[in-house]
Design a protein around this motif. Structure first.
Motif, short mmCIF file in Angstrom:
data_model
loop_
_atom_site.label_atom_id
_atom_site.label_comp_id
_atom_site.label_asym_id
_atom_site.label_seq_id
_atom_site.Cartn_x
_atom_site.Cartn_y
_atom_site.Cartn_z
N GLY A 22 0.80 -1.19 0.05
CA GLY A 22 0.09 0.01 -0.16
C GLY A 22 0.58 1.09 0.10
N MET A 23 1.97 1.17 -0.85
CA MET A 23 2.73 2.75 -0.90
C MET A 23 1.77 3.77 -1.38
N LEU A 24 0.98 3.64 -2.51
CA LEU A 24 0.17 4.46 -2.97
C LEU A 24 -0.59 5.01 -1.99
N PRO A 25 -1.65 4.27 -1.32
CA PRO A 25 -2.45 4.82 -0.17
C PRO A 25 -1.73 5.49 0.78
N ALA A 26 -0.39 5.00 1.30
CA ALA A 26 0.37 5.76 2.18
C ALA A 26 0.77 7.18 1.67
N ILE A 27 1.15 7.34 0.42
CA ILE A 27 1.53 8.62 -0.13
C ILE A 27 0.26 9.49 -0.24
N ALA A 28 -0.91 8.93 -0.28
CA ALA A 28 -2.11 9.74 -0.41
C ALA A 28 -2.29 10.43 1.05
N ALA A 195 -1.18 21.20 3.35
CA ALA A 195 -2.06 20.18 3.26
C ALA A 195 -2.74 19.74 2.27
N ALA A 196 -3.36 21.08 1.93
CA ALA A 196 -4.42 21.15 0.86
C ALA A 196 -3.60 20.81 -0.61
N ARG A 197 -2.45 21.50 -0.63
CA ARG A 197 -1.67 21.05 -1.96
C ARG A 197 -1.39 19.68 -2.04
N LEU A 198 -1.20 18.94 -1.03
CA LEU A 198 -0.73 17.48 -1.22
C LEU A 198 -2.00 16.52 -1.54
N GLU A 199 -3.11 17.10 -0.85
CA GLU A 199 -4.53 16.38 -1.23
C GLU A 199 -4.89 16.55 -2.64
N ASP A 200 -4.73 17.74 -3.05
CA ASP A 200 -4.87 18.01 -4.34
C ASP A 200 -4.00 17.12 -5.33
N ILE A 201 -2.76 17.06 -5.08
CA ILE A 201 -1.99 16.24 -5.77
C ILE A 201 -2.38 14.95 -5.89
N ALA A 202 -2.78 14.21 -4.54
CA ALA A 202 -3.27 12.70 -4.37
C ALA A 202 -4.46 12.47 -5.10
N HIS A 203 -5.31 13.63 -5.48
CA HIS A 203 -6.43 13.55 -6.19
C HIS A 203 -6.25 13.32 -7.66
N ARG A 204 -5.12 14.15 -8.12
CA ARG A 204 -4.77 14.37 -9.52
C ARG A 204 -4.28 13.08 -9.88
N CYS A 205 -3.14 12.51 -8.80
CA CYS A 205 -2.32 11.21 -9.22
C CYS A 205 -2.96 9.97 -8.83
N ARG A 206 -4.48 9.84 -8.33
CA ARG A 206 -4.70 8.69 -8.06
C ARG A 206 -4.70 7.56 -8.91
N ALA A 337 5.68 20.82 -0.68
CA ALA A 337 4.58 20.00 -0.81
C ALA A 337 4.02 19.87 -2.48
N SER A 338 4.08 21.02 -3.26
CA SER A 338 3.61 20.98 -4.57
C SER A 338 4.51 19.64 -5.42
N LEU A 339 5.85 19.71 -5.04
CA LEU A 339 6.82 18.99 -6.03
C LEU A 339 7.18 17.67 -5.06
N VAL A 340 7.29 17.40 -3.91
CA VAL A 340 7.40 16.26 -3.12
C VAL A 340 6.15 15.35 -3.53
N GLY A 341 5.03 15.91 -3.41
CA GLY A 341 3.83 14.73 -3.45
C GLY A 341 3.98 14.21 -5.04
N LEU A 342 4.24 14.98 -6.06
CA LEU A 342 4.43 14.51 -7.31
C LEU A 342 5.56 13.56 -7.41
N VAL A 343 6.63 13.78 -6.99
CA VAL A 343 7.83 12.98 -7.25
C VAL A 343 7.53 11.70 -6.61
N ASP A 344 7.02 11.87 -5.32
CA ASP A 344 6.46 10.31 -4.65
C ASP A 344 5.70 9.65 -5.46
#
Length: 373
Positions: A22-28, A195-206, A337-344
């Motif tokens: 569950g690495m993807l859910p963990a990043i989310a 936090a909101a930035r990371l949640e937006d990335i999680a939504h776009r990268c789901r 956050a805007s970049l770390v979320g994406l590269v993860d």
């Protein structure tokens, strides 16, 4: 060498089967980590550290993602910070560290040998000590015995994320401390923006988002079959360049190099005229070619911007493909956050495209087992 199969990234069943830990859910959970760990740090009493004289220096002791938390702290505080913020990843503190300094020992598990060694040395030198780790860990015990302060990592959705997916749980207590010491403005609005930035990335990268609109999958497809040379253009994006290379190694078992302009231009730009600058289309078997990845920041020195533009142009003129990604947001924490979320996400999707389990690091476990007495 196994082949990268991009169609795997849009196969929901494969993504679930290929990511059993569950690495993807963990990043989310990153956005939740930001909120929860910041609140936990305040509840643990980090405001106590602002009483009395400000420390002469802040020394962050850690390895891997824990060390990166120190680099991210320095990036968030910026170049105008009035005291040094230094990260140490070894068995010894620098000779100048003493009673006037604050040592923050960071380890997700709380059992990292090097970090425990540095925490004990900090106690012997009379430093103020703060530890960040899971509750009731060996590192937490050191802080308790030394009358230091411990910030426990809080579980998210009832579980602790894997170590390399807990970067925000490790970083936010450090940011809370820096804010209490007056080293950075990072109030509730800044924390919520990150936090909101990371949640937006999680939504776009789901996982259910298809490759042609999913920036994480797009990044994975651009990196596949290349040797990435990753450059940041500021301390903020330099820290993310380090994160990308580290995550490529651990998640995808994939090699890369990183640097920060201007130093990276002096050290690495000659690579664009070397043997890996072009793929050998007539060669037998798989071949890897260079890709330049530039992580841009809105807060670039003018000379850095000039060197970035020139270096990108020189790479493209020599047939080296270039990926440019720009940080978004006003505050350095949000831009991180805007970049770390994406590269993860990108590194996990790269692993899955190659059929690699992103959570497994058998060689790391073997190394630790062989060196443990």
């Amino acid at each position: 060498m196994s082949s990268f199969e991009p169609e795997r990234l849009d196969d929901a069943a494969f993504l679930t089967e290929g990511d059993p830990s569950g690495m993807l859910p963990a990043i989310a959970s990153s956005g939740a980590q930001v909120r929860t760990s910041h609140r936990t740090a305040l509840e643990a009493g980090v405001s106590r550290l602002s009483r009395g004289d400000r420390p002469r220096a802040v020394v962050v002791a850690g390895m891997g993602s824990s060390a990166l938390a120190g680099d991210m702290l320095a990036a968030v505080c910026g170049g105008g910070v009035p005291i040094p913020i230094v990260t140490v990843s070894s068995y010894r503190l620098p000779g100048w560290v003493g009673a006037a300094d604050l040592v923050i020992a960071v380890s997700s598990s709380g059992a990292t040998e090097e970090t425990r060694t540095l925490a004990l040395e900090a106690v012997r030198r009379g430093c103020r000590l703060l530890t960040v780790s899971r509750p009731r860990s060996p590192l937490a015990a050191i802080a308790e015995q030394a009358s230091g302060l411990h910030v426990p990592i809080a579980p998210v959705a009832g579980a602790f994320p894997p170590d390399r997916a807990s970067l925000w749980a490790l970083t936010m207590p450090l940011v809370a401390v820096a804010a209490e010491l007056g080293l950075v403005e990072a109030g509730p609005e800044v924390v919520e923006a990150a936090a909101a930035r990371l949640e937006d990335i999680a939504h776009r990268c789901r996982p259910s988002s298809e490759s042609f609109i999913n920036p994480g999958k797009t990044l994975a497809m651009e990196l596949a079959g290349t040797i990435p040379m990753v450059w940041g253009t500021s301390p903020v994006t330099g820290a993310v360049a380090h994160r990308l290379v580290s995550q490529l190694a651990k998640n995808a078992k994939y090699p890369a190099i990183h640097g920060e302009i201007p130093g990276a231009v002096h050290d690495q730009v000659a690579v664009v005229e070397g043997p890996l600058a072009e793929r050998d289309i007539f060669g037998d078997g798989a071949s890897l070619a260079l890709r330049l990845v530039v992580l841009r920041d809105m807060d670039e020195h003018p000379q850095v911007s000039k060197k970035r533009v020139l270096a990108v142009r020189m790479a493209e003129q020599r047939g080296v493909p270039v990926t440019e990604i720009t940080a978004e947001g006003v505050h350095p924490l949000e831009r991180l956050a805007s970049l770390v979320g994406l590269v993860d996400y990108g590194t996990v999707y790269l692993a899955l495209g190659y059929g690699v389990d992103p959570a497994q690091v058998a060689t790391v476990a073997e190394l630790k087992a062989r060196v443990t007495p």
